[in-house]
Design a protein around this motif. Sequence first.
Motif, PDB file in Angstrom:
ATOM      1  N   LEU A 402       0.834  -1.206   0.000  1.00 39.42           N
ATOM      2  CA  LEU A 402       0.000   0.000   0.000  1.00 39.42           C
ATOM      3  C   LEU A 402       0.867   1.253   0.000  1.00 39.42           C
ATOM      4  CD1 LEU A 402      -2.658  -1.135   2.635  1.00 39.42           C
ATOM      5  CD2 LEU A 402      -2.844  -1.213   0.145  1.00 39.42           C
ATOM      6  N   SER A 403       0.251   2.374  -0.281  1.00 44.41           N
ATOM      7  CA  SER A 403       0.983   3.633  -0.365  1.00 44.41           C
ATOM      8  C   SER A 403       1.452   4.062   1.023  1.00 44.41           C
ATOM      9  CB  SER A 403       0.098   4.721  -0.966  1.00 44.41           C
ATOM     10  OG  SER A 403      -0.361   4.331  -2.250  1.00 44.41           O
ATOM     11  N   THR A 404       2.616   4.666   1.055  1.00 41.39           N
ATOM     12  CA  THR A 404       3.170   5.177   2.312  1.00 41.39           C
ATOM     13  C   THR A 404       3.285   6.692   2.315  1.00 41.39           C
ATOM     14  OG1 THR A 404       5.433   4.920   1.488  1.00 41.39           O
ATOM     15  CG2 THR A 404       4.471   3.064   2.688  1.00 41.39           C
ATOM     16  N   ALA A 405       3.134   7.325   1.154  1.00 43.74           N
ATOM     17  CA  ALA A 405       3.273   8.781   1.072  1.00 43.74           C
ATOM     18  C   ALA A 405       2.478   9.296  -0.112  1.00 43.74           C
ATOM     19  CB  ALA A 405       4.745   9.184   0.945  1.00 43.74           C
ATOM     20  N   ILE A 406       2.360  10.606  -0.161  1.00 47.35           N
ATOM     21  CA  ILE A 406       1.693  11.268  -1.276  1.00 47.35           C
ATOM     22  C   ILE A 406       2.600  12.381  -1.773  1.00 47.35           C
ATOM     23  CG2 ILE A 406       0.435  12.797   0.277  1.00 47.35           C
ATOM     24  CD1 ILE A 406      -1.825  12.888  -1.713  1.00 47.35           C
ATOM     25  N   LEU A 407       2.739  12.465  -3.086  1.00 43.07           N
ATOM     26  CA  LEU A 407       3.546  13.510  -3.721  1.00 43.07           C
ATOM     27  C   LEU A 407       2.603  14.523  -4.364  1.00 43.07           C
ATOM     28  CD1 LEU A 407       6.316  14.630  -4.683  1.00 43.07           C
ATOM     29  CD2 LEU A 407       5.993  13.272  -6.757  1.00 43.07           C
ATOM     30  N   ILE A 408       2.771  15.784  -3.991  1.00 47.45           N
ATOM     31  CA  ILE A 408       1.961  16.864  -4.544  1.00 47.45           C
ATOM     32  C   ILE A 408       2.860  17.694  -5.455  1.00 47.45           C
ATOM     33  CG2 ILE A 408       0.443  18.788  -3.996  1.00 47.45           C
ATOM     34  CD1 ILE A 408       0.453  17.524  -1.073  1.00 47.45           C
ATOM     35  N   VAL A 409       2.484  17.798  -6.715  1.00 49.36           N
ATOM     36  CA  VAL A 409       3.262  18.516  -7.727  1.00 49.36           C
ATOM     37  C   VAL A 409       2.496  19.764  -8.138  1.00 49.36           C
ATOM     38  CG1 VAL A 409       4.366  18.399  -9.982  1.00 49.36           C
ATOM     39  CG2 VAL A 409       4.240  16.343  -8.542  1.00 49.36           C
ATOM     40  N   TYR A 410       3.089  20.920  -7.885  1.00 49.42           N
ATOM     41  CA  TYR A 410       2.522  22.203  -8.333  1.00 49.42           C
ATOM     42  C   TYR A 410       3.271  22.613  -9.600  1.00 49.42           C
ATOM     43  CZ  TYR A 410       0.789  22.203  -3.554  1.00 49.42           C
ATOM     44  OH  TYR A 410       0.184  21.850  -2.371  1.00 49.42           O
ATOM     45  N   LEU A 411       2.632  22.390 -10.737  1.00 44.02           N
ATOM     46  CA  LEU A 411       3.229  22.702 -12.036  1.00 44.02           C
ATOM     47  C   LEU A 411       2.980  24.175 -12.350  1.00 44.02           C
ATOM     48  CD1 LEU A 411       4.611  21.741 -14.655  1.00 44.02           C
ATOM     49  CD2 LEU A 411       2.338  21.128 -15.498  1.00 44.02           C
ATOM     50  N   PHE A 480       0.293   8.850  -5.497  1.00 43.11           N
ATOM     51  CA  PHE A 480       0.569   7.984  -4.363  1.00 43.11           C
ATOM     52  C   PHE A 480       1.944   7.346  -4.540  1.00 43.11           C
ATOM     53  CE2 PHE A 480      -4.103   8.065  -4.161  1.00 43.11           C
ATOM     54  CZ  PHE A 480      -4.247   8.434  -2.830  1.00 43.11           C
ATOM     55  N   VAL A 481       2.710   7.344  -3.463  1.00 42.76           N
ATOM     56  CA  VAL A 481       4.095   6.862  -3.493  1.00 42.76           C
ATOM     57  C   VAL A 481       4.197   5.637  -2.597  1.00 42.76           C
ATOM     58  CG1 VAL A 481       6.497   7.443  -2.984  1.00 42.76           C
ATOM     59  CG2 VAL A 481       4.948   9.194  -3.909  1.00 42.76           C
ATOM     60  N   HIS A 482       4.815   4.578  -3.120  1.00 44.58           N
ATOM     61  CA  HIS A 482       5.001   3.340  -2.351  1.00 44.58           C
ATOM     62  C   HIS A 482       6.379   3.293  -1.692  1.00 44.58           C
ATOM     63  CE1 HIS A 482       1.294   1.553  -3.978  1.00 44.58           C
ATOM     64  NE2 HIS A 482       1.626   2.155  -5.107  1.00 44.58           N
ATOM     65  N   SER A 483       7.380   3.824  -2.373  1.00 43.39           N
ATOM     66  CA  SER A 483       8.736   3.832  -1.819  1.00 43.39           C
ATOM     67  C   SER A 483       9.406   5.141  -2.196  1.00 43.39           C
ATOM     68  CB  SER A 483       9.544   2.638  -2.352  1.00 43.39           C
ATOM     69  OG  SER A 483      10.866   2.699  -1.892  1.00 43.39           O
ATOM     70  N   ALA A 484       9.460   6.063  -1.249  1.00 42.75           N
ATOM     71  CA  ALA A 484      10.027   7.389  -1.530  1.00 42.75           C
ATOM     72  C   ALA A 484      11.526   7.313  -1.774  1.00 42.75           C
ATOM     73  CB  ALA A 484       9.736   8.338  -0.377  1.00 42.75           C
ATOM     74  N   HIS A 485      12.210   6.286  -1.307  1.00 42.60           N
ATOM     75  CA  HIS A 485      13.656   6.195  -1.460  1.00 42.60           C
ATOM     76  C   HIS A 485      14.063   5.722  -2.850  1.00 42.60           C
ATOM     77  CE1 HIS A 485      13.019   6.022   2.933  1.00 42.60           C
ATOM     78  NE2 HIS A 485      14.189   6.644   3.006  1.00 42.60           N
ATOM     79  N   SER A 486      13.166   5.055  -3.564  1.00 49.44           N
ATOM     80  CA  SER A 486      13.554   4.478  -4.858  1.00 49.44           C
ATOM     81  C   SER A 486      12.763   5.021  -6.037  1.00 49.44           C
ATOM     82  CB  SER A 486      13.390   2.948  -4.806  1.00 49.44           C
ATOM     83  OG  SER A 486      12.047   2.595  -4.516  1.00 49.44           O
TER      84      SER A 486
END
Length: 816
Positions: A402-411, A480-486
């Motif tokens: 499952l997702s562990t983080a969320i990435l918000i992109v302001y373009l 949705f991000v599953h692994s922020a390190h990779s």
Amino acid sequence: RALLWLGPVYLAGYLGLSGSWVLLGLALWLCWGHNRRWKRDRLAAAFALLEDEREAVCRGLAARQLPAWVHFPDVERVEWLNKVLVQAWPYFGTIMEKTFKEVVEPKIRAKNVHLKTCTFTKIHFGEKCPRINGIKAYTKEIDRRQVILDLQICYIGDCEIHMDISKFNLGVKGVQLYGTLRVILEPLLTDAPFIGAVTLFFLQKPHLEINWAGMSNLLDVPGINVMSDSLIQDFIAARLVLPNRITVPLKKNMNIAHLRFPIPRGVIRVHLLEAENLVQKDSFLGAIRGKSDPYALLRVGTVQYRSKTVSRDLNPIWNETFEFVVHEVPGQDLEVDLYDEDPDKDDFMGSLLISLVDVMNDRTVDEWFPLSKTTSGHLHLKLEWLSLVNDQEKLREDKKGLSTAILIVYLDSAFNLPKNHFEYSNGECGAKKIKNNKYLKKTEREPSSFVLLTVGNKTQKSKTCNFSKDPTWGQAFTFFVHSAHSQSLHVEIKDKDRDTALGTSVICLSHLLKDPNMTLDQRFQLDHSSSDSFIKMKLVLRALNVEEPDPQRVKAGVNASKQGPVCVAEKGGDQQKFASPPKPEASKVPPVSKDSAALDSLPKKDSREDLDTNDSSAAPVPSETAAGLNETGHEQNAERQPPSALHTRAAVVPTLPVVQELRLAPSVTSLGSLPSSCFELSSSNLELQNGTEMPLGEIQLTVRYASIRQSLVVLVNGCRNLVPSSNRGVDPYVRIYLLPDRRWTSRKKTSVKKKTLNPQYDEKFEFFESLEDVKKRTLDIAVKNSRPFISQERKELGKVRIDLSQEDLIKGFAQW
């Protein structure tokens, strides 16, 4: 006119076409005429409601056409504002006519060569102005520096807009628009103009109906009308429906970036587990009922997911997980629709609407929800509210994927995009060969660029900025991000006309972990582009965290069921019953046979008086038993309950109030002295054999208000010590009314239990009313005997009325 109608028939015969072509054309014409009449009737009904609301309400228009203040007491009428709109509407129409001529018409002509002849021939916004049916102002759970208003917008317009394109006349003659427009005034300032900016957006897609004119009437042809309306609604949603917003600054030099793109409130994780007792939709030869092929549609705002289809099963098991970004709470809800998949048209099987405010407060909800708009069916959902936290320790990879983080992109924008066409191949960037003069003219133009953003296997596309090497998009995207390190964010800018890359960029999410706030706001160099080409973005990474609920908080809605009354498994069988408050030894009655008419089984008046003198000695017994019930409940909740026990899934109420009542009222007689805790079946207006006024038994009820479902839930657990009405025994059932509504259609009724004076029902019923309305109602409950039609036996065994205005329905109660 007759010759005109017969012309197509003659033409078909002249060309030797089959008669089926004539029938097909006739069917299309009839469907088109039906759609036109349906739109005109709806427009006429809406005009009638707009002109005389009181008269229209009295005539009994459909409930969905009534203004919001009728259904929701916290929505206020604003007639003064509607009067202001009526006065200002002619001036607004004049401004819009000028805007269409001077702004919109040149833009349409510049879009395409074939649209250069576009001319507006008539622009009239009519006499009917938009109406605000109600305004709801939020004062709780919001920032003190903002004002949030929900406007119930209703526009039933008689506007006429016609335009000519290459001798074709297109137009609109009447528009209907319904929706909830949210207006946010923030930040509040201490100096003029006191409000920094105004933000506008629709919470859901507004309902839109357009009455076409001229050649546009072809859009009312069946099949085309649905597609055209959906395209227009999608166009509005891409600009005015969450997460899209329009922000207008009212003060100079006001930075509105954080107002247009605020960080979401959280994430709702929906575990779609299973369903039961769904309606049979498939049939053979129109009579033989078969099983259905159910699937679920889950929706929050404009984001929708579809579950897998379970073939031929009325008790499907999905075990799927979906995640939604929640931007506004209160405001956004979780909608679930169940359908039966068919080759032609999918059949509706029920729906569910869950308020996310209570889920956010309760953190975790694991419940069986009854389906609405259907005759039967329950849906098992587990809902988790995930907060967005700035904590890198929460970014551990989930074992379940499952997702562990969320990435918000302001373009934001790009700078100095290349004008010529570049193509990246085999790690090299080379100019594509120009084949002809037509292509050369294209390369001389500024690029019309859009952006593709990809994280993992999800790609999102921005809008297109036409003819600019310095485009400004101003959009926000979430991943949705599953692994922020990779994982990495892949950015690709493409030209709409040439459909090839103008530049790319890859940003590793691990770079955000180096910043304490997990934020990057900068220009990024574009690869495979010009040396001075950049793209400006702001990246925000937030961890998803499931917070533990506050144990001191009284849970609202369906989540209150996690605390009782507890289910106790009987020894020697799988049957489960709700534990009822224990009775002292003196109040116990001997077992009654089926054929006995024993009024002697009831406690006598003298014995009740004796019990009253011994209340102090009997007091410790119920409190100890209640403690034992709580222990049993903890053990029982640790085990998985069998799917056959429907009553264990029903929404019930906390045991804490029951324990308190037991300590205050240790005996049945003293319980009877508390009118809100002991519901004895009344003997008024009934003729007993001995002519005395005495109870006819007791009924155990569980009553609470489910704020998530916006319904009053009544759980009929069972009855005891009923008085038989004949020597052959009784077949009792329970009938429920929510007074003053005595309509047969609103009556609730349990199943019939054969030959028993102590029936157990464990059946749940719901009344879909607002909490304010329920507080004004009375619950009328009667226990009746299911007798033969021509029988002379007494039908009513007893009744009780509960004044709901005296009860705490949010906490609920469960008592005899």
